[in-house]
Design a protein around this motif. Sequence first.
Motif, PDB file in Angstrom:
ATOM      1  N   PRO A  58      -8.966   3.985 -18.998  1.00 43.72           N
ATOM      2  CA  PRO A  58      -9.012   3.454 -17.631  1.00 43.72           C
ATOM      3  C   PRO A  58      -7.766   2.620 -17.326  1.00 43.72           C
ATOM      4  O   PRO A  58      -7.304   1.854 -18.172  1.00 43.72           O
ATOM      5  CB  PRO A  58     -10.275   2.583 -17.625  1.00 43.72           C
ATOM      6  CG  PRO A  58     -11.080   3.039 -18.793  1.00 43.72           C
ATOM      7  CD  PRO A  58     -10.099   3.506 -19.817  1.00 43.72           C
ATOM      8  N   ILE A  59      -7.252   2.792 -16.122  1.00 44.25           N
ATOM      9  CA  ILE A  59      -6.067   2.035 -15.709  1.00 44.25           C
ATOM     10  C   ILE A  59      -6.469   0.776 -14.955  1.00 44.25           C
ATOM     11  O   ILE A  59      -6.070  -0.331 -15.307  1.00 44.25           O
ATOM     12  CB  ILE A  59      -5.149   2.914 -14.836  1.00 44.25           C
ATOM     13  CG1 ILE A  59      -4.669   4.129 -15.645  1.00 44.25           C
ATOM     14  CG2 ILE A  59      -3.965   2.101 -14.314  1.00 44.25           C
ATOM     15  CD1 ILE A  59      -3.911   5.147 -14.827  1.00 44.25           C
ATOM     16  N   GLU A  60      -7.295   0.946 -13.925  1.00 40.18           N
ATOM     17  CA  GLU A  60      -7.681  -0.222 -13.127  1.00 40.18           C
ATOM     18  C   GLU A  60      -8.852   0.131 -12.221  1.00 40.18           C
ATOM     19  O   GLU A  60      -8.968   1.265 -11.747  1.00 40.18           O
ATOM     20  CB  GLU A  60      -6.499  -0.693 -12.271  1.00 40.18           C
ATOM     21  CG  GLU A  60      -6.744  -2.000 -11.535  1.00 40.18           C
ATOM     22  CD  GLU A  60      -5.519  -2.479 -10.775  1.00 40.18           C
ATOM     23  OE1 GLU A  60      -5.603  -3.553 -10.155  1.00 40.18           O
ATOM     24  OE2 GLU A  60      -4.483  -1.779 -10.797  1.00 40.18           O
ATOM     25  N   LEU A  61      -9.718  -0.846 -12.010  1.00 38.36           N
ATOM     26  CA  LEU A  61     -10.780  -0.737 -11.016  1.00 38.36           C
ATOM     27  C   LEU A  61     -10.294  -1.423  -9.747  1.00 38.36           C
ATOM     28  O   LEU A  61      -9.978  -2.611  -9.759  1.00 38.36           O
ATOM     29  CB  LEU A  61     -12.062  -1.401 -11.520  1.00 38.36           C
ATOM     30  CG  LEU A  61     -13.229  -1.500 -10.524  1.00 38.36           C
ATOM     31  CD1 LEU A  61     -13.666  -0.125 -10.049  1.00 38.36           C
ATOM     32  CD2 LEU A  61     -14.402  -2.247 -11.146  1.00 38.36           C
ATOM     33  N   VAL A  62     -10.217  -0.657  -8.665  1.00 32.00           N
ATOM     34  CA  VAL A  62      -9.682  -1.163  -7.405  1.00 32.00           C
ATOM     35  C   VAL A  62     -10.823  -1.340  -6.417  1.00 32.00           C
ATOM     36  O   VAL A  62     -11.576  -0.395  -6.152  1.00 32.00           O
ATOM     37  CB  VAL A  62      -8.628  -0.197  -6.818  1.00 32.00           C
ATOM     38  CG1 VAL A  62      -8.105  -0.731  -5.489  1.00 32.00           C
ATOM     39  CG2 VAL A  62      -7.492   0.009  -7.806  1.00 32.00           C
ATOM     40  N   LYS A  63     -10.959  -2.535  -5.883  1.00 29.84           N
ATOM     41  CA  LYS A  63     -11.949  -2.807  -4.843  1.00 29.84           C
ATOM     42  C   LYS A  63     -11.272  -2.636  -3.490  1.00 29.84           C
ATOM     43  O   LYS A  63     -10.298  -3.322  -3.185  1.00 29.84           O
ATOM     44  CB  LYS A  63     -12.504  -4.219  -4.995  1.00 29.84           C
ATOM     45  CG  LYS A  63     -13.175  -4.464  -6.342  1.00 29.84           C
ATOM     46  CD  LYS A  63     -13.635  -5.906  -6.479  1.00 29.84           C
ATOM     47  CE  LYS A  63     -14.228  -6.161  -7.858  1.00 29.84           C
ATOM     48  NZ  LYS A  63     -14.665  -7.573  -8.020  1.00 29.84           N
ATOM     49  N   CYS A  64     -11.776  -1.711  -2.702  1.00 29.07           N
ATOM     50  CA  CYS A  64     -11.147  -1.376  -1.428  1.00 29.07           C
ATOM     51  C   CYS A  64     -11.695  -2.279  -0.323  1.00 29.07           C
ATOM     52  O   CYS A  64     -12.905  -2.264  -0.064  1.00 29.07           O
ATOM     53  CB  CYS A  64     -11.399   0.085  -1.079  1.00 29.07           C
ATOM     54  SG  CYS A  64     -10.933   1.232  -2.397  1.00 29.07           S
ATOM     55  N   PRO A  65     -10.850  -3.054   0.353  1.00 29.04           N
ATOM     56  CA  PRO A  65     -11.345  -3.937   1.418  1.00 29.04           C
ATOM     57  C   PRO A  65     -11.858  -3.175   2.625  1.00 29.04           C
ATOM     58  O   PRO A  65     -12.743  -3.634   3.332  1.00 29.04           O
ATOM     59  CB  PRO A  65     -10.113  -4.778   1.768  1.00 29.04           C
ATOM     60  CG  PRO A  65      -8.945  -3.949   1.333  1.00 29.04           C
ATOM     61  CD  PRO A  65      -9.403  -3.177   0.138  1.00 29.04           C
ATOM     62  N   SER A  66     -11.313  -1.998   2.882  1.00 29.94           N
ATOM     63  CA  SER A  66     -11.760  -1.192   4.016  1.00 29.94           C
ATOM     64  C   SER A  66     -11.598   0.275   3.643  1.00 29.94           C
ATOM     65  O   SER A  66     -10.518   0.689   3.209  1.00 29.94           O
ATOM     66  CB  SER A  66     -10.920  -1.502   5.259  1.00 29.94           C
ATOM     67  OG  SER A  66     -11.314  -0.689   6.343  1.00 29.94           O
ATOM     68  N   PRO A  67     -12.681   1.065   3.731  1.00 29.61           N
ATOM     69  CA  PRO A  67     -13.997   0.765   4.318  1.00 29.61           C
ATOM     70  C   PRO A  67     -14.973   0.068   3.389  1.00 29.61           C
ATOM     71  O   PRO A  67     -16.165   0.037   3.672  1.00 29.61           O
ATOM     72  CB  PRO A  67     -14.511   2.159   4.683  1.00 29.61           C
ATOM     73  CG  PRO A  67     -13.928   3.046   3.634  1.00 29.61           C
ATOM     74  CD  PRO A  67     -12.565   2.486   3.341  1.00 29.61           C
ATOM     75  N   LEU A  72     -11.845   3.925  -9.331  1.00 33.26           N
ATOM     76  CA  LEU A  72     -11.474   3.741 -10.728  1.00 33.26           C
ATOM     77  C   LEU A  72     -10.279   4.642 -11.003  1.00 33.26           C
ATOM     78  O   LEU A  72     -10.379   5.868 -10.889  1.00 33.26           O
ATOM     79  CB  LEU A  72     -12.639   4.100 -11.650  1.00 33.26           C
ATOM     80  CG  LEU A  72     -12.364   3.990 -13.157  1.00 33.26           C
ATOM     81  CD1 LEU A  72     -11.970   2.566 -13.537  1.00 33.26           C
ATOM     82  CD2 LEU A  72     -13.575   4.449 -13.961  1.00 33.26           C
ATOM     83  N   LEU A  73      -9.148   4.036 -11.335  1.00 32.97           N
ATOM     84  CA  LEU A  73      -7.925   4.791 -11.586  1.00 32.97           C
ATOM     85  C   LEU A  73      -7.882   5.226 -13.043  1.00 32.97           C
ATOM     86  O   LEU A  73      -8.019   4.412 -13.959  1.00 32.97           O
ATOM     87  CB  LEU A  73      -6.702   3.940 -11.261  1.00 32.97           C
ATOM     88  CG  LEU A  73      -6.631   3.359  -9.839  1.00 32.97           C
ATOM     89  CD1 LEU A  73      -5.317   2.613  -9.638  1.00 32.97           C
ATOM     90  CD2 LEU A  73      -6.797   4.452  -8.792  1.00 32.97           C
TER      91      LEU A  73
END
Length: 240
Positions: A58-67, A72-73
Amino acid sequence: VLLPESGRSTCPAEDDHEDFCSHAVAVARLDAELVGLKALRRFAAADDSEAHFVVPQPIELVKCPSPGGAALLLPWLNLKTPRCLEAHGTAVAALHSRSLGQSESFGFAQDTFCGRWRLRNCWGNDWVSFFQEQRLQPLLRAAMAAADRTNTIVGPATRSMAKLEGYEALRALFRGADMRPCLLHGDLWRGNFVLEDGKPVLLDPAASWGHSEMDVAQVKLLEAPESYEQFMRGYYGMMR
């Protein structure tokens, strides 16, 4: 990538069902997958190993502000669908044998997800109790609730098990078995059987420490008999 859906899912709103892609659940699901992949990677051997299998880093877990979803990268893998599951049987057997006894308890560091179903993973020292209370019971409760809503007749065996009765027969099945925990993949179905450069890939886990029969039974339940036989040929070949 998990994005929010409008409204609730059509699944029963039981404690262990979740809004499939609400923001909080999207983050929790992908975080559980990230932790599960890291756990599996501990037991993936070197490339020259006889039973090497690939687990993406796993590279990174990205929390998307919108939408408001999450992503998970993972590294790019040139994945292909296998014609035969023997190599995956070998890979799962290697995972089980290498991790056997590396945990003193059944469970996991956090809850995981199999599809939209949250798997509770409170630590316990008895496999039958763990399986009964944290795997069978939630499913049986959901089945009972669905039956009540649709006026479906539920057999007495299901009702008995839903009341925590009739588990001595289950315990008897494990008498004499090696009850040390091993690391389980937890979500072995056709969509998760893939190859990269001819090597089996283990991805999208619902990891936990449990009895090896849990993974094996899942393959038997979800795969065609021929595919299950291929899987077990590789599994038993590794275990001998």
